[in-house]
Motif scaffolding. Sequence first.
Motif, PDB file in Angstrom:
ATOM      1  N   ASN A  89       7.602   4.759   5.186  1.00 53.20           N
ATOM      2  CA  ASN A  89       7.205   5.032   3.803  1.00 53.20           C
ATOM      3  C   ASN A  89       8.370   4.812   2.834  1.00 53.20           C
ATOM      4  O   ASN A  89       8.189   4.272   1.745  1.00 53.20           O
ATOM      5  N   GLU A  93       8.668   2.145  -0.287  1.00 55.27           N
ATOM      6  CA  GLU A  93       9.054   2.544  -1.643  1.00 55.27           C
ATOM      7  C   GLU A  93      10.229   1.713  -2.164  1.00 55.27           C
ATOM      8  O   GLU A  93      10.321   1.444  -3.368  1.00 55.27           O
ATOM      9  N   ARG A 176       0.592  -6.177  -1.000  1.00 51.59           N
ATOM     10  CA  ARG A 176       1.100  -4.925  -1.540  1.00 51.59           C
ATOM     11  C   ARG A 176       0.026  -4.179  -2.331  1.00 51.59           C
ATOM     12  O   ARG A 176      -0.099  -2.955  -2.228  1.00 51.59           O
ATOM     13  N   ALA A 177      -0.749  -4.911  -3.121  1.00 53.01           N
ATOM     14  CA  ALA A 177      -1.762  -4.284  -3.968  1.00 53.01           C
ATOM     15  C   ALA A 177      -2.771  -3.508  -3.133  1.00 53.01           C
ATOM     16  O   ALA A 177      -3.257  -2.450  -3.553  1.00 53.01           O
ATOM     17  N   GLU A 180      -1.173  -0.249  -1.986  1.00 52.80           N
ATOM     18  CA  GLU A 180      -1.038   0.689  -3.105  1.00 52.80           C
ATOM     19  C   GLU A 180      -2.365   1.356  -3.457  1.00 52.80           C
ATOM     20  O   GLU A 180      -2.376   2.325  -4.223  1.00 52.80           O
ATOM     21  N   SER A 181      -3.465   0.879  -2.893  1.00 50.20           N
ATOM     22  CA  SER A 181      -4.762   1.509  -3.156  1.00 50.20           C
ATOM     23  C   SER A 181      -4.952   2.777  -2.322  1.00 50.20           C
ATOM     24  O   SER A 181      -5.866   3.555  -2.587  1.00 50.20           O
ATOM     25  N   GLU A 183      -4.001   6.561  -0.986  1.00 53.34           N
ATOM     26  CA  GLU A 183      -3.328   7.753  -1.501  1.00 53.34           C
ATOM     27  C   GLU A 183      -2.005   7.976  -0.777  1.00 53.34           C
ATOM     28  O   GLU A 183      -1.044   8.475  -1.364  1.00 53.34           O
ATOM     29  N   SER A 184      -1.967   7.656   0.499  1.00 51.56           N
ATOM     30  CA  SER A 184      -0.744   7.768   1.294  1.00 51.56           C
ATOM     31  C   SER A 184      -0.775   6.711   2.385  1.00 51.56           C
ATOM     32  O   SER A 184      -1.844   6.205   2.733  1.00 51.56           O
TER      33      SER A 184
END
Length: 324
Positions: A89, A93, A176-177, A180-181, A183-184
Amino acid sequence: MRSTGLSGMHQNEPLVSIVIPTFNRADFLPETLDSILVQTYRNWECIVVDDGSTDYTKKLVETNYLSKDSRFQFHHRRREPKGAPTCRNIGFELSKGELINWFDSDDIMHPQMLEKKVELILQNPDAYFAVCRLSNFSSDPNNVEILNYQLRSDQPVKDFLSFRLRFYTPGPLFKRAYLESFESLFDERLIRHQESEFYFRVILTRPKYAIIEEQLILRRIHENSIAAGHNLELENNLLKNAFLICESYVHSAIKANDVKNNYSTLYQVILKNIYSTKKLKSDWFEENLKLIEMLIDHNHSGLIKYLQLGALRARLLLSKFRLR
Protein backbone atom coordinates in the motif's frame (compact mmCIF):
# COMPACT_ATOMS: atom_id res chain seq x y z
CA MET A 1 3.57 -1.02 -30.28
CA ARG A 2 6.24 -3.41 -31.55
CA SER A 3 9.01 -5.10 -29.62
CA THR A 4 11.63 -3.56 -31.90
CA GLY A 5 10.41 -0.10 -30.97
CA LEU A 6 10.59 -0.39 -27.19
CA SER A 7 14.32 -0.14 -26.63
CA GLY A 8 14.07 3.61 -26.19
CA MET A 9 11.76 5.60 -23.94
CA HIS A 10 8.97 7.59 -25.60
CA GLN A 11 6.44 9.99 -24.15
CA ASN A 12 3.48 7.96 -25.42
CA GLU A 13 4.62 4.92 -23.45
CA PRO A 14 2.80 4.88 -20.08
CA LEU A 15 4.91 4.77 -16.95
CA VAL A 16 4.74 1.40 -15.17
CA SER A 17 5.22 1.40 -11.40
CA ILE A 18 6.62 -1.88 -10.08
CA VAL A 19 6.01 -2.14 -6.32
CA ILE A 20 8.10 -4.65 -4.36
CA PRO A 21 7.84 -5.27 -0.60
CA THR A 22 10.89 -6.96 0.88
CA PHE A 23 12.10 -8.38 4.16
CA ASN A 24 15.50 -10.06 4.55
CA ARG A 25 15.63 -11.15 0.92
CA ALA A 26 19.13 -9.87 0.10
CA ASP A 27 20.13 -13.30 -1.20
CA PHE A 28 17.29 -13.38 -3.74
CA LEU A 29 16.57 -9.72 -4.44
CA PRO A 30 19.39 -9.19 -7.01
CA GLU A 31 17.87 -11.78 -9.36
CA THR A 32 14.53 -10.00 -9.11
CA LEU A 33 15.94 -6.51 -9.71
CA ASP A 34 18.24 -7.74 -12.49
CA SER A 35 15.21 -9.22 -14.28
CA ILE A 36 13.64 -5.75 -14.15
CA LEU A 37 16.77 -4.08 -15.49
CA VAL A 38 16.70 -6.20 -18.65
CA GLN A 39 13.03 -5.52 -19.46
CA THR A 40 12.54 -4.62 -23.11
CA TYR A 41 9.98 -2.05 -21.99
CA ARG A 42 11.99 0.80 -20.53
CA ASN A 43 9.52 3.31 -19.07
CA TRP A 44 9.21 1.98 -15.54
CA GLU A 45 9.94 2.90 -11.95
CA CYS A 46 10.72 0.24 -9.35
CA ILE A 47 9.70 1.05 -5.79
CA VAL A 48 11.23 -1.26 -3.18
CA VAL A 49 9.63 -0.90 0.27
CA ASP A 50 11.65 -2.48 3.06
CA ASP A 51 9.77 -4.03 5.98
CA GLY A 52 12.59 -3.67 8.53
CA SER A 53 15.23 -5.99 7.08
CA THR A 54 18.13 -6.91 9.35
CA ASP A 55 20.35 -8.26 6.57
CA TYR A 56 22.28 -6.22 3.98
CA THR A 57 19.23 -5.37 1.83
CA LYS A 58 19.61 -1.58 2.18
CA LYS A 59 23.31 -1.56 1.25
CA LEU A 60 22.70 -3.96 -1.63
CA VAL A 61 19.99 -1.83 -3.21
CA GLU A 62 21.79 1.47 -2.64
CA THR A 63 25.14 0.25 -3.97
CA ASN A 64 24.08 -1.90 -6.91
CA TYR A 65 20.88 -0.23 -8.09
CA LEU A 66 20.09 3.24 -6.74
CA SER A 67 23.54 4.56 -7.58
CA LYS A 68 23.38 3.18 -11.12
CA ASP A 69 19.78 3.67 -12.27
CA SER A 70 17.46 6.49 -11.17
CA ARG A 71 14.40 4.37 -11.95
CA PHE A 72 14.95 2.46 -8.70
CA GLN A 73 13.68 3.75 -5.36
CA PHE A 74 14.20 2.40 -1.85
CA HIS A 75 11.89 3.26 1.03
CA HIS A 76 11.46 2.08 4.61
CA ARG A 77 8.07 1.22 6.04
CA ARG A 78 7.40 4.20 8.31
CA ARG A 79 4.12 3.09 9.87
CA GLU A 80 2.46 0.08 11.44
CA PRO A 81 1.53 -2.66 11.05
CA LYS A 82 4.52 -4.59 9.83
CA GLY A 83 3.97 -6.79 6.79
CA ALA A 84 3.85 -7.04 3.02
CA PRO A 85 0.30 -5.58 2.73
CA THR A 86 1.40 -2.34 4.40
CA CYS A 87 4.49 -2.17 2.18
CA ARG A 88 2.43 -2.75 -0.97
CA ASN A 89 0.00 0.00 0.00
CA ILE A 90 2.86 2.39 0.81
CA GLY A 91 4.48 1.59 -2.53
CA PHE A 92 1.23 2.37 -4.34
CA GLU A 93 0.91 5.68 -2.48
CA LEU A 94 4.46 6.61 -3.56
CA SER A 95 4.03 5.49 -7.16
CA LYS A 96 3.48 7.79 -10.12
CA GLY A 97 2.72 5.29 -12.86
CA GLU A 98 -0.41 5.09 -14.94
CA LEU A 99 0.02 1.31 -14.72
CA ILE A 100 0.82 -0.69 -11.56
CA ASN A 101 2.41 -4.12 -11.18
CA TRP A 102 2.99 -5.58 -7.73
CA PHE A 103 5.87 -8.00 -7.60
CA ASP A 104 7.61 -10.11 -4.96
CA SER A 105 11.25 -9.72 -3.95
CA ASP A 106 12.26 -13.28 -4.83
CA ASP A 107 10.46 -13.77 -8.16
CA ILE A 108 11.78 -13.25 -11.68
CA MET A 109 10.31 -11.47 -14.72
CA HIS A 110 10.60 -12.72 -18.27
CA PRO A 111 12.49 -9.99 -20.22
CA GLN A 112 9.35 -9.16 -22.22
CA MET A 113 6.86 -9.30 -19.38
CA LEU A 114 6.24 -5.56 -19.16
CA GLU A 115 6.32 -5.07 -22.90
CA LYS A 116 3.71 -7.74 -23.56
CA LYS A 117 1.42 -6.59 -20.77
CA VAL A 118 1.58 -2.93 -21.77
CA GLU A 119 1.04 -3.80 -25.43
CA LEU A 120 -2.03 -5.88 -24.56
CA ILE A 121 -3.58 -3.28 -22.28
CA LEU A 122 -3.10 -0.57 -24.91
CA GLN A 123 -4.76 -2.82 -27.47
CA ASN A 124 -7.72 -3.33 -25.10
CA PRO A 125 -8.70 0.14 -23.84
CA ASP A 126 -11.78 -1.23 -22.02
CA ALA A 127 -9.66 -3.62 -19.95
CA TYR A 128 -8.89 -2.71 -16.34
CA PHE A 129 -5.82 -4.91 -16.27
CA ALA A 130 -3.78 -7.39 -18.31
CA VAL A 131 -2.74 -10.65 -16.68
CA CYS A 132 -0.19 -13.31 -17.60
CA ARG A 133 0.62 -16.78 -16.30
CA LEU A 134 3.42 -17.81 -13.97
CA SER A 135 5.43 -20.92 -13.21
CA ASN A 136 7.09 -22.15 -10.02
CA PHE A 137 10.77 -22.86 -9.52
CA SER A 138 12.91 -23.67 -6.48
CA SER A 139 16.58 -23.03 -7.23
CA ASP A 140 17.11 -23.41 -10.98
CA PRO A 141 15.05 -21.01 -13.15
CA ASN A 142 15.49 -23.45 -16.03
CA ASN A 143 13.70 -26.20 -14.08
CA VAL A 144 10.13 -24.97 -13.67
CA GLU A 145 6.78 -26.36 -12.65
CA ILE A 146 3.98 -25.35 -15.01
CA LEU A 147 0.87 -24.49 -12.99
CA ASN A 148 -2.57 -25.50 -14.21
CA TYR A 149 -5.11 -22.82 -13.31
CA GLN A 150 -7.79 -20.74 -14.98
CA LEU A 151 -7.48 -17.09 -15.90
CA ARG A 152 -11.08 -16.80 -17.08
CA SER A 153 -14.36 -18.25 -15.81
CA ASP A 154 -18.11 -18.04 -16.36
CA GLN A 155 -18.46 -18.56 -12.59
CA PRO A 156 -15.63 -16.35 -11.34
CA VAL A 157 -16.56 -16.18 -7.64
CA LYS A 158 -17.18 -19.92 -7.34
CA ASP A 159 -14.04 -20.84 -9.26
CA PHE A 160 -11.93 -18.33 -7.35
CA LEU A 161 -13.04 -19.68 -3.98
CA SER A 162 -12.44 -23.20 -5.29
CA PHE A 163 -8.84 -22.28 -6.24
CA ARG A 164 -9.42 -22.89 -9.94
CA LEU A 165 -9.40 -19.25 -11.03
CA ARG A 166 -6.17 -17.58 -9.89
CA PHE A 167 -4.26 -14.39 -10.64
CA TYR A 168 -1.39 -14.52 -8.09
CA THR A 169 0.20 -11.34 -6.77
CA PRO A 170 2.48 -10.39 -9.71
CA GLY A 171 0.19 -11.61 -12.50
CA PRO A 172 -1.89 -8.49 -13.31
CA LEU A 173 -0.74 -5.14 -14.65
CA PHE A 174 -3.44 -2.77 -13.38
CA LYS A 175 -4.65 0.58 -14.60
CA ARG A 176 -4.15 3.03 -11.77
CA ALA A 177 -7.63 4.52 -12.20
CA TYR A 178 -9.19 1.10 -11.56
CA LEU A 179 -7.19 0.58 -8.36
CA GLU A 180 -8.19 4.04 -7.16
CA SER A 181 -11.85 3.00 -7.39
CA PHE A 182 -11.37 0.70 -4.37
CA GLU A 183 -11.90 2.01 -0.85
CA SER A 184 -8.77 0.11 0.18
CA LEU A 185 -6.23 -2.16 -1.47
CA PHE A 186 -4.39 -4.81 0.59
CA ASP A 187 -5.79 -5.59 4.05
CA GLU A 188 -2.96 -4.71 6.42
CA ARG A 189 -4.33 -6.91 9.21
CA LEU A 190 -3.53 -10.09 7.29
CA ILE A 191 -0.28 -12.01 7.73
CA ARG A 192 -0.99 -14.38 4.83
CA HIS A 193 -3.03 -14.64 1.63
CA GLN A 194 -3.56 -10.89 1.40
CA GLU A 195 -3.66 -11.14 -2.37
CA SER A 196 -6.54 -13.64 -2.21
CA GLU A 197 -8.63 -11.24 -0.15
CA PHE A 198 -7.85 -8.35 -2.51
CA TYR A 199 -8.40 -10.35 -5.70
CA PHE A 200 -11.72 -11.60 -4.36
CA ARG A 201 -12.88 -7.98 -4.24
CA VAL A 202 -11.49 -7.53 -7.75
CA ILE A 203 -13.50 -10.55 -8.94
CA LEU A 204 -16.69 -9.13 -7.42
CA THR A 205 -16.45 -6.04 -9.64
CA ARG A 206 -16.77 -8.35 -12.69
CA PRO A 207 -13.87 -6.51 -14.34
CA LYS A 208 -12.97 -6.52 -18.00
CA TYR A 209 -9.43 -7.77 -18.42
CA ALA A 210 -7.07 -9.09 -21.09
CA ILE A 211 -5.13 -12.35 -20.87
CA ILE A 212 -1.66 -13.36 -22.00
CA GLU A 213 -1.51 -17.14 -22.19
CA GLU A 214 2.23 -17.18 -21.58
CA GLN A 215 4.40 -17.99 -18.56
CA LEU A 216 6.04 -14.59 -18.07
CA ILE A 217 6.83 -14.85 -14.34
CA LEU A 218 8.89 -17.33 -12.35
CA ARG A 219 7.67 -17.63 -8.76
CA ARG A 220 10.34 -18.86 -6.38
CA ILE A 221 9.25 -21.58 -3.93
CA HIS A 222 11.35 -21.84 -0.77
CA GLU A 223 10.93 -22.22 2.97
CA ASN A 224 8.71 -19.44 4.27
CA SER A 225 9.92 -17.93 7.53
CA ILE A 226 6.32 -17.33 8.62
CA ALA A 227 5.59 -21.04 8.33
CA ALA A 228 8.80 -22.16 9.99
CA GLY A 229 8.10 -23.66 13.37
CA HIS A 230 4.58 -24.40 14.55
CA ASN A 231 3.38 -23.28 17.94
CA LEU A 232 0.06 -22.46 19.54
CA GLU A 233 0.42 -18.70 19.11
CA LEU A 234 1.28 -19.03 15.43
CA GLU A 235 -1.58 -21.45 14.79
CA ASN A 236 -4.02 -19.14 16.54
CA ASN A 237 -2.75 -16.17 14.48
CA LEU A 238 -3.24 -18.18 11.29
CA LEU A 239 -6.77 -19.11 12.35
CA LYS A 240 -7.47 -15.45 13.03
CA ASN A 241 -6.03 -14.62 9.60
CA ALA A 242 -8.29 -17.22 7.96
CA PHE A 243 -11.30 -15.82 9.79
CA LEU A 244 -10.50 -12.24 8.70
CA ILE A 245 -10.30 -13.39 5.08
CA CYS A 246 -13.64 -15.22 5.33
CA GLU A 247 -15.16 -12.20 7.05
CA SER A 248 -14.01 -10.01 4.17
CA TYR A 249 -15.39 -12.52 1.64
CA VAL A 250 -18.83 -12.41 3.27
CA HIS A 251 -19.00 -8.64 3.76
CA SER A 252 -17.66 -7.97 0.25
CA ALA A 253 -20.19 -10.37 -1.29
CA ILE A 254 -23.03 -8.76 0.69
CA LYS A 255 -21.89 -5.28 -0.36
CA ALA A 256 -21.75 -6.38 -4.00
CA ASN A 257 -25.19 -8.00 -3.65
CA ASP A 258 -23.60 -11.25 -4.80
CA VAL A 259 -24.42 -13.68 -1.98
CA LYS A 260 -27.29 -15.60 -3.55
CA ASN A 261 -25.39 -16.80 -6.62
CA ASN A 262 -22.41 -17.93 -4.55
CA TYR A 263 -24.05 -18.90 -1.28
CA SER A 264 -23.08 -22.60 -1.38
CA THR A 265 -19.43 -21.92 -2.19
CA LEU A 266 -19.04 -19.27 0.51
CA TYR A 267 -20.78 -21.58 2.98
CA GLN A 268 -18.34 -24.43 2.26
CA VAL A 269 -15.28 -22.17 2.49
CA ILE A 270 -16.27 -20.97 5.96
CA LEU A 271 -17.34 -24.46 7.06
CA LYS A 272 -13.88 -25.73 6.15
CA ASN A 273 -12.45 -22.93 8.25
CA ILE A 274 -14.63 -24.03 11.18
CA TYR A 275 -13.27 -27.58 10.99
CA SER A 276 -9.71 -26.28 11.32
CA THR A 277 -10.48 -24.69 14.70
CA LYS A 278 -11.18 -27.95 16.54
CA LYS A 279 -7.64 -28.28 17.97
CA LEU A 280 -7.65 -24.87 19.62
CA LYS A 281 -9.90 -22.63 21.65
CA SER A 282 -13.36 -22.20 20.19
CA ASP A 283 -13.07 -18.39 19.80
CA TRP A 284 -12.59 -18.50 16.04
CA PHE A 285 -15.00 -21.42 15.79
CA GLU A 286 -17.76 -19.20 17.18
CA GLU A 287 -16.75 -16.23 15.00
CA ASN A 288 -16.83 -18.36 11.85
CA LEU A 289 -20.17 -19.78 12.91
CA LYS A 290 -21.53 -16.23 13.09
CA LEU A 291 -20.34 -15.68 9.50
CA ILE A 292 -22.30 -18.70 8.28
CA GLU A 293 -25.34 -17.48 10.21
CA MET A 294 -24.95 -14.13 8.47
CA LEU A 295 -24.84 -15.90 5.09
CA ILE A 296 -27.96 -17.88 5.96
CA ASP A 297 -29.69 -14.71 7.10
CA HIS A 298 -28.97 -13.02 3.75
CA ASN A 299 -30.06 -15.98 1.66
CA HIS A 300 -33.07 -17.35 3.54
CA SER A 301 -35.97 -16.06 5.60
CA GLY A 302 -38.60 -17.36 8.00
CA LEU A 303 -38.81 -21.06 8.72
CA ILE A 304 -36.25 -21.99 6.04
CA LYS A 305 -33.62 -19.86 7.80
CA TYR A 306 -34.17 -21.59 11.14
CA LEU A 307 -34.20 -25.03 9.53
CA GLN A 308 -30.91 -24.21 7.83
CA LEU A 309 -29.37 -23.00 11.10
CA GLY A 310 -30.62 -26.13 12.87
CA ALA A 311 -29.16 -28.34 10.16
CA LEU A 312 -25.81 -26.56 10.48
CA ARG A 313 -25.64 -27.01 14.25
CA ALA A 314 -26.70 -30.65 13.96
CA ARG A 315 -23.98 -31.24 11.40
CA LEU A 316 -21.37 -29.75 13.69
CA LEU A 317 -22.62 -31.73 16.69
CA LEU A 318 -22.39 -34.93 14.68
CA SER A 319 -18.81 -33.95 13.89
CA LYS A 320 -18.18 -33.98 17.67
CA PHE A 321 -17.73 -30.24 18.00
CA ARG A 322 -18.46 -28.75 21.37
CA LEU A 323 -20.84 -25.78 21.02
CA ARG A 324 -20.92 -23.11 23.70
